[in-house]
Motif scaffolding. Structure first.
Motif, PDB file in Angstrom:
ATOM      1  N   LEU A   1       0.956  -1.131   0.195  1.00  0.00           N
ATOM      2  CA  LEU A   1      -0.095  -0.014  -0.089  1.00  0.00           C
ATOM      3  C   LEU A   1       0.907   1.133   0.253  1.00  0.00           C
ATOM      4  N   GLN A   2       1.996   1.203   0.881  1.00  0.00           N
ATOM      5  CA  GLN A   2       2.713   2.383   0.933  1.00  0.00           C
ATOM      6  C   GLN A   2       3.580   2.702  -0.347  1.00  0.00           C
ATOM      7  N   ASP A   3       4.076   1.203  -1.034  1.00  0.00           N
ATOM      8  CA  ASP A   3       4.892   1.590  -2.319  1.00  0.00           C
ATOM      9  C   ASP A   3       3.743   2.330  -3.365  1.00  0.00           C
ATOM     10  N   LEU A   4       2.376   1.956  -3.479  1.00  0.00           N
ATOM     11  CA  LEU A   4       1.593   2.166  -4.565  1.00  0.00           C
ATOM     12  C   LEU A   4       1.233   3.696  -4.082  1.00  0.00           C
ATOM     13  N   GLN A   5       1.341   4.073  -2.954  1.00  0.00           N
ATOM     14  CA  GLN A   5       0.668   5.384  -2.755  1.00  0.00           C
ATOM     15  C   GLN A   5       2.073   6.399  -3.374  1.00  0.00           C
ATOM     16  N   THR A   6       3.149   6.030  -3.064  1.00  0.00           N
ATOM     17  CA  THR A   6       4.233   6.880  -3.662  1.00  0.00           C
ATOM     18  C   THR A   6       4.315   6.659  -5.182  1.00  0.00           C
ATOM     19  N   GLU A   7       3.865   5.308  -5.730  1.00  0.00           N
ATOM     20  CA  GLU A   7       3.977   5.357  -7.208  1.00  0.00           C
ATOM     21  C   GLU A   7       2.952   6.059  -7.856  1.00  0.00           C
ATOM     22  N   PHE A   8       1.573   5.953  -7.585  1.00  0.00           N
ATOM     23  CA  PHE A   8       0.460   6.658  -8.151  1.00  0.00           C
ATOM     24  C   PHE A   8      -0.072   7.891  -7.466  1.00  0.00           C
ATOM     25  N   GLY A   9       0.658   8.315  -6.528  1.00  0.00           N
ATOM     26  CA  GLY A   9       0.411   9.588  -5.804  1.00  0.00           C
ATOM     27  C   GLY A   9      -0.985   9.512  -5.084  1.00  0.00           C
ATOM     28  N   LEU A  10      -1.437   8.386  -4.435  1.00  0.00           N
ATOM     29  CA  LEU A  10      -2.671   8.120  -3.922  1.00  0.00           C
ATOM     30  C   LEU A  10      -2.930   9.068  -2.449  1.00  0.00           C
ATOM     31  N   THR A  11      -4.046   9.162  -2.479  1.00  0.00           N
ATOM     32  CA  THR A  11      -4.483   9.526  -0.944  1.00  0.00           C
ATOM     33  C   THR A  11      -5.499   8.524  -0.399  1.00  0.00           C
ATOM     34  N   TYR A  12      -4.981   8.121   0.668  1.00  0.00           N
ATOM     35  CA  TYR A  12      -5.735   7.126   1.491  1.00  0.00           C
ATOM     36  C   TYR A  12      -6.612   7.568   2.656  1.00  0.00           C
ATOM     37  N   LEU A  13      -7.927   7.093   2.784  1.00  0.00           N
ATOM     38  CA  LEU A  13      -8.547   6.938   4.037  1.00  0.00           C
ATOM     39  C   LEU A  13      -8.427   5.535   4.619  1.00  0.00           C
ATOM     40  N   PHE A  14      -7.636   5.371   5.635  1.00  0.00           N
ATOM     41  CA  PHE A  14      -7.396   4.044   6.100  1.00  0.00           C
ATOM     42  C   PHE A  14      -8.314   3.918   7.351  1.00  0.00           C
ATOM     43  N   ILE A  15      -9.169   2.936   7.083  1.00  0.00           N
ATOM     44  CA  ILE A  15     -10.284   2.591   8.537  1.00  0.00           C
ATOM     45  C   ILE A  15      -9.821   1.429   9.014  1.00  0.00           C
ATOM     46  N   SER A  16      -9.466   1.270  10.524  1.00  0.00           N
ATOM     47  CA  SER A  16      -9.089   0.107  11.130  1.00  0.00           C
ATOM     48  C   SER A  16      -9.263   0.350  12.586  1.00  0.00           C
ATOM     49  N   HIS A  17      -9.509  -0.838  13.196  1.00  0.00           N
ATOM     50  CA  HIS A  17      -9.847  -0.919  14.669  1.00  0.00           C
ATOM     51  C   HIS A  17      -8.313  -1.090  15.401  1.00  0.00           C
TER      52      HIS A  17
END
Lengths: 366, 439
Positions: free
Chosen positions: B223-239
């Motif tokens: 996920l982190q690699d893809l964020q760098t590669e594609f310039g993504l913005t995440y909303l990451f939901i978790s408990h």
């Protein structure tokens, strides 16, 4: 109290005979639980943790069978076979091995209690919570109906159910997840067993509820002096409650250590990899170093050391030689890895295998 | 993690996502007459109209900057997933606005919204049920491109194969079926499908909760690699707070439909300000046997969102509930009184004699005479086996009189904090409040 461990599992083998082949879910597992101790059984899904604990209670259903090994609990033989197989090639049960009826009347519930992961599945939805608890106490402790009811309410209060007398007649669906798990703990305690086997009991719960349950376990262990065999995949829980830990990989125990040694001085590469792959809540982790690939199927485990195809330290000898669990440190830590001198496997001179490791998410079918 | 500085030209602009006052209420009564209650008392008309509303998300506002990861954390039932679904307009909001790249999604027509979804994708928790078992992997990944009319058939196939490689799978998996893959691999396929339309914003709803730790680590790294590669913005939901700490740039903590604290990940974890955040952080078992027993545990369960507590929704479980202004008692006395209130509510002790109970819970008589009167009266009720009256008395005289019960705190920046980025919804951190001590 005697010197022998409360529970002793030796070379336990449980296999499932399926159409696709024999699944060796538990393959020669040995461990012990001493009196008053919390022992952890850790591993990823598919490692054989649950099958191992169900074997202890002889709760393995067909096509699964316990095919070998010995389990003794408090002087009783839960599983034991003759050295020679019978005429049909099947292992023969030894004389002193408990019958199924004896298991039911003497062991399950009264001596060894089991707490499952999903409390909703363990409670019967059409009977009241109090009724189920009362029945259990009545049958196992031989109390009268009224005395069993009083005891049930007392236990419900002890495990932290609010308004226990009023909630006694509620049905399981009227309880929250955390409360249901408390009811299961109450049921486990109802007969004051010597050993409580907990199979991922907090996995389905929220962190704040999980904390409540862990605290409860501490208090109850103090009070009842029960031993616990705690199955989990969560290293945080292991660190929090276990005294000793067995790490399982693909049907085998690969490391056994005290909890402090396990976290600060892991001796098996798999343990190390597990610890390196968890993000920490108490500090910011830079990079996670996950293990590559996924655990193979126990239907056709890799040759030699079962971990060699994912192991960062694997060498050529690991493909050929299967390591058993041996003492590898002076502190009495056990590991099943050829890199230790105790194995005399010529590991140092063997050729490293690292280049041949499969890529992440390698070509493996379900 | 991609830092915002790699997009200097964008960081000056508006945030990518701006949510304001987002609210989602569900009508809990089903059917035509579901909201009517039948209660014959022989005197009046036996039916009453009494619709129950589940206030799943209530007035939530936050922003997500281009290129960052916002972690949304909370216990189950707090409304995290509903928030995600409303954000993506999979559920229509009861109230509030969602501005995405300057456009209000809540006001878009269906077709405009459909086209807009090209830029917003979602990953669900269960990697098994989110893939059609009868479709091949290639078709699964190509479907969003087809729906949005991107590329021709060969272009789509090529893109699908590229994506398979980006997410750490083999291009030859193109012709296989979902059942041939493990959970972690399926989650990668979900990722490839989400990325096929080249989105700007990806909502991940518990994407690793169903996976083993080593597989989880692989996915988080991907996920982190893809964020760098594609310039993504995440909303990451978790408990899972550990995962949130690892992956997020900023964190929003949610409790019973509301945000209670928002802030930079390290500051929030090092110095949590809201009592709920503090409790949440201190209740996680740390994977270190040498820091054993340092947990403090929150009592009780999350109240029902059908009838949430007045004022601050966390007050019923809050270890730092503020003393009602009219009473003059010390902190330790207040703690004892709260312990008593809790015990009475749970009926967790045997009510034998007034003096004995007084001794058990309180360290001598309370300095405030009015308080002592109330406590004595309540204990007398318990001895007389009138638990409900005791509970009611203690609630109205103590809990309900606290400022926490009277007014709902708003999500404000903390006084004395250097940046306005850190916001907390707690009366202890209001304009006149003082920071509370760490426990």
């Amino acid at each position: 109290m005697s010197d022998t461990p409360l529970l002793k599992v030796e070379n336990l083998k449980t296999q499932f005979f399926t159409e696709a082949g024999t699944v060796r879910a538990v393959d020669g597992v040995s461990f012990t639980v001493e009196r008053g101790e919390i022992v952890g059984l850790v591993g990823e899904s598919g490692a054989g943790k649950s099958v191992a604990v169900r074997s202890i209670l002889r709760l393995i259903d067909s096509p699964g069978h316990i095919v070998g090994g010995e389990i003794t609990f408090d002087g009783k033989t839960v599983v034991g076979f003759e050295d020679e197989p019978g005429t049909d090639g099947e292992p023969t049960r030894r004389e002193e091995m408990l019958t199924n009826t004896e298991m039911r009347s003497q062991i399950r519930g009264s001596e060894i209690a089991l707490i499952f992961q999903d409390p909703m599945e363990s409670l019967n939805p059409v009977f009241t919570v109090g009724g189920q608890l009362r029945e259990l106490i009545e049958l196992n402790r031989g109390l009268s109906k009224q005395a069993a009811r009083d005891r049930a309410i007392e236990i419900l209060r002890e495990v932290g159910i609010p308004q226990p007398a009023e909630r006694f007649d509620d049905y399981p669906h009227q309880f929250s997840g955390g409360m249901r798990q408390r009811v299961l703990i109450a049921m486990a305690l109802g007969c004051e067993p010597k050993l409580i086997v907990a199979d991922e009991p907090t996995t389905a719960l929220d962190v704040t509820v999980e904390g409540q349950i862990l605290d409860l376990v501490y208090d109850l262990q103090d009070k009842y002096d029960a031993s616990f065999l705690w199955v989990t995949h969560d290293m945080g829980i292991v660190a929090e409650i276990c005294d000793r830990v067995n790490v399982m990989y693909l049907g085998e125990v690969v490391e056994r250590a005290s909890v402090d040694d396990l976290f600060y001085n892991p001796q098996h590469p798999y343990t190390e990899a597990l610890l390196n792959s968890i993000p920490r809540p108490d500090q910011s982790t830079e990079d996670l170093q996950p293990l590559e690939g996924a655990m193979p199927e126990p239907i056709n485990p890799p040759s030699g050391c079962r971990f060699h195809d994912r192991c960062p330290e694997a060498r050529e000898v690991c493909q050929r030689t299967h390591p058993d669990l041996r003492t590898v440190t002076e502190a009495g830590q056990y590991a099943a890895c050829l890199k230790h001198d105790a194995f005399e496997a010529a590991y140092e001179t063997s050729r490293p295998l690292t280049d041949e490791s499969p890529a992440a998410g390698g070509d493996r079918r379900e | 993690m991609t830092d915002v500085s790699s997009h200097p030209e964008e960081s000056e602009e508006d945030p990518l996502v701006r949510v304001s006052g987002l609210t989602k209420h569900f009508d809990n009564s089903s059917g035509l007459l579901g909201s009517y209650e039948f209660a014959p008392d022989g005197l009046s008309f036996p039916f009453t109209h009494n619709p129950e509303t589940v206030r799943a998300v209530d007035g939530v506002s936050f922003e997500i900057e281009q290129g960052e990861t916002l972690g949304l954390v909370g216990e189950s039932g707090c409304g995290k997933s509903t928030l995600a679904r409303v954000l993506l307009q999979l559920l229509s909001p009861t109230d509030g606005d969602i501005h995405f790249q300057g456009e209000n999604l809540a006001e878009l027509s269906n077709e405009a919204l459909r086209q807009r979804r090209e830029d917003i994708q979602m990953i669900f928790q269960d990697p098994q049920s989110s893939l059609d078992p009868r479709m091949k992997i290639g078709a699964i990944i190509e479907e969003p491109m087809e729906a949005h009319g991107l590329r021709d058939a060969t272009g789509r196939e090529q893109r699908a194969k590229e994506l398979l490689e980006s997410v750490g799978l083999e291009p030859q998996y193109y012709d296989r079926y979902p059942h041939e893959f493990s959970g972690g691999q399926r989650q990668r396929i979900n990722l490839a499908r989400a990325l096929s339309v080249d989105p700007d914003f990806v909502v991940l709803d518990e994407p690793t909760s169903a996976l083993d730790v080593s597989i989880q680590a692989q996915i988080l790294n991907t996920l982190q690699d893809l964020q760098t590669e594609f310039g993504l913005t995440y909303l990451f939901i978790s408990h899972d707070l550990s995962v949130i700490r690892h992956i997020s740039d900023r964190v929003a903590v949610m409790y019973l439909g509301e945000l209670v604290e928002v802030g930079d990940v390290d500051r929030l974890f090092e110095d949590p300000r809201h009592p709920y955040t503090q409790a949440l952080l201190s209740s996680i078992p740390v994977p270190d046997p040498r820091s054993r027993g340092e947990r403090s545990v929150l009592h009780g369960d999350v109240p029902s969102p059908i009838n949430p507590p007045s004022g601050c929704r966390f007050r019923t479980r809050c270890p730092a509930l503020i003393v009602p202004a009219e009473y003059d008692i010390s902190d330790s006395e207040w703690a004892d009184v709260r312990e008593l209130i809790r015990a009475v509510d749970r009926r967790s002790f045997d009510a034998d004699s007034v003096s004995h109970i007084q001794e058990q819970f309180l360290d001598g008589r309370l300095t405030d005479t009015r308080c002592q009167e109330v406590v004595t009266e309540a204990i007398e009720h318990t001895v007389a086996d009138e638990w409900e009256r005791a509970t009611e008395l203690l609630q109205t005289e103590f809990a309900e009189k606290s400022v926490c019960a009277e007014t709902a705190p708003s999500l404000d920046s903390i006084t004395g904090e250097p940046t306005t980025d850190r916001r907390v919804a707690c009366h202890l951190h209001g304009s006149e409040g003082e920071p509370i001590q760490h426990e």
